[in-house]
Design a protein around this motif. Sequence first.
Motif, PDB file in Angstrom:
ATOM      1  N   ASN A  32       1.523   7.221   1.249  1.00 16.23           N
ATOM      2  CA  ASN A  32       0.783   8.479   1.305  1.00 16.23           C
ATOM      3  C   ASN A  32      -0.705   8.287   1.591  1.00 16.23           C
ATOM      4  O   ASN A  32      -1.477   9.248   1.605  1.00 16.23           O
ATOM      5  N   GLY A  33      -1.114   7.045   1.822  1.00 15.58           N
ATOM      6  CA  GLY A  33      -2.498   6.789   2.194  1.00 15.58           C
ATOM      7  C   GLY A  33      -3.431   6.479   1.037  1.00 15.58           C
ATOM      8  O   GLY A  33      -4.601   6.140   1.258  1.00 15.58           O
ATOM      9  N   GLN A  34      -2.957   6.601  -0.197  1.00 11.13           N
ATOM     10  CA  GLN A  34      -3.796   6.241  -1.338  1.00 11.13           C
ATOM     11  C   GLN A  34      -4.063   4.733  -1.339  1.00 11.13           C
ATOM     12  O   GLN A  34      -3.307   3.956  -0.767  1.00 11.13           O
ATOM     13  N   ARG A  35      -5.157   4.358  -1.967  1.00 14.57           N
ATOM     14  CA  ARG A  35      -5.404   2.942  -2.196  1.00 14.57           C
ATOM     15  C   ARG A  35      -4.718   2.526  -3.490  1.00 14.57           C
ATOM     16  O   ARG A  35      -4.725   3.264  -4.470  1.00 14.57           O
TER      17      ARG A  35
ATOM     18  N   GLU B  75       0.850  -1.184   0.000  1.00  8.83           N
ATOM     19  CA  GLU B  75       0.000   0.000   0.000  1.00  8.83           C
ATOM     20  C   GLU B  75       0.886   1.236   0.000  1.00  8.83           C
ATOM     21  O   GLU B  75       1.952   1.246   0.641  1.00  8.83           O
TER      22      GLU B  75
END
Length: 318
Positions: A29-32, A26
């Motif tokens: 930066n928290g993106q999916r 993953e």
Amino acid sequence: MTQCYYAPASTGNVSVGFDLLGAAFEPVNGQRLGDVLAIRGECANTRLSLSGRYQHQLPADTDDNLILRCYQLFQQRLGKALPGLDLHLYKELPVGSGLGSSACSIVVACFAFNHYFSEPLSQVELLQLMAEAEGGVSGSVHYDNVAPSYLGGLQLMLPGSERLCRDLPWFEHWRVVLSYPGTTLSTKAARAAIPAQLPLKTSIEFAAGLSRFVSALYCQDEAEAIAALKDVVAEPARALLMPELPVLRQALMELGVVHVGISGAGPTVFALCQTEQVAAKAASYLASHYEKNQDAMTHICRLASAGARSVKDPIPCS
């Protein structure tokens, strides 16, 4: 009420474990980085609509989509007909990229159907169904993409065991840069390049490398784990399919990357970094020198501790 489900991208083989190791990743930066499937409700006849960054890489005829095939397989496994479903797939992984795109769609679909119908299949039964569906795409049944996408983490496949796979330790500070150039490489073609038989010397070297890597992970011996990462099976056979790899490897190693390998069947490459700073340099280099078109992408990733799951937000992953 719409229910949404997500499954992450995966890297098969991890250089040292052809068909036996797989990892889910993953972006930091928290993106999916994976596919999302929405079940919008029940209807007379199951239907599927598509959107997402890589929708254009899928067949225009949704009747030929993996999601619908998985629903058919799921019903066959249960031995009964189920209600029609109104489905929508947010396709956020490129096809033929080496990021487990087909496995991701299969995992998110099978997980979603099992959850929606109150989990009639056990974890092992569901994983078996996922692997069988994946085998229809790649030409052989293997678990190294479906297992990490479903369960998360770094998974070691256990042929012949009822467990099917086992979660392995990792190094939390490791960062993996995944870079997809925007071109495709057929999994079947990549597998066809690998010889049907290996010399005894190569087989022993493969077993030794995998054993060394797994042992180093459990002992948390980072230097030993890195030293063990050598692909003696897939990469030599696929050299002609990825001629840029030697140049990329040399440049990235000069930036401080400790290992560069092929993600699954390619053409995505993965660069293993020990620090965020090196990962940033590697990502910048790959974005400039390996990305070919608008489909390309490069992400700094960590190991995804969670695999397939329900999510509240169906927003596309990238």
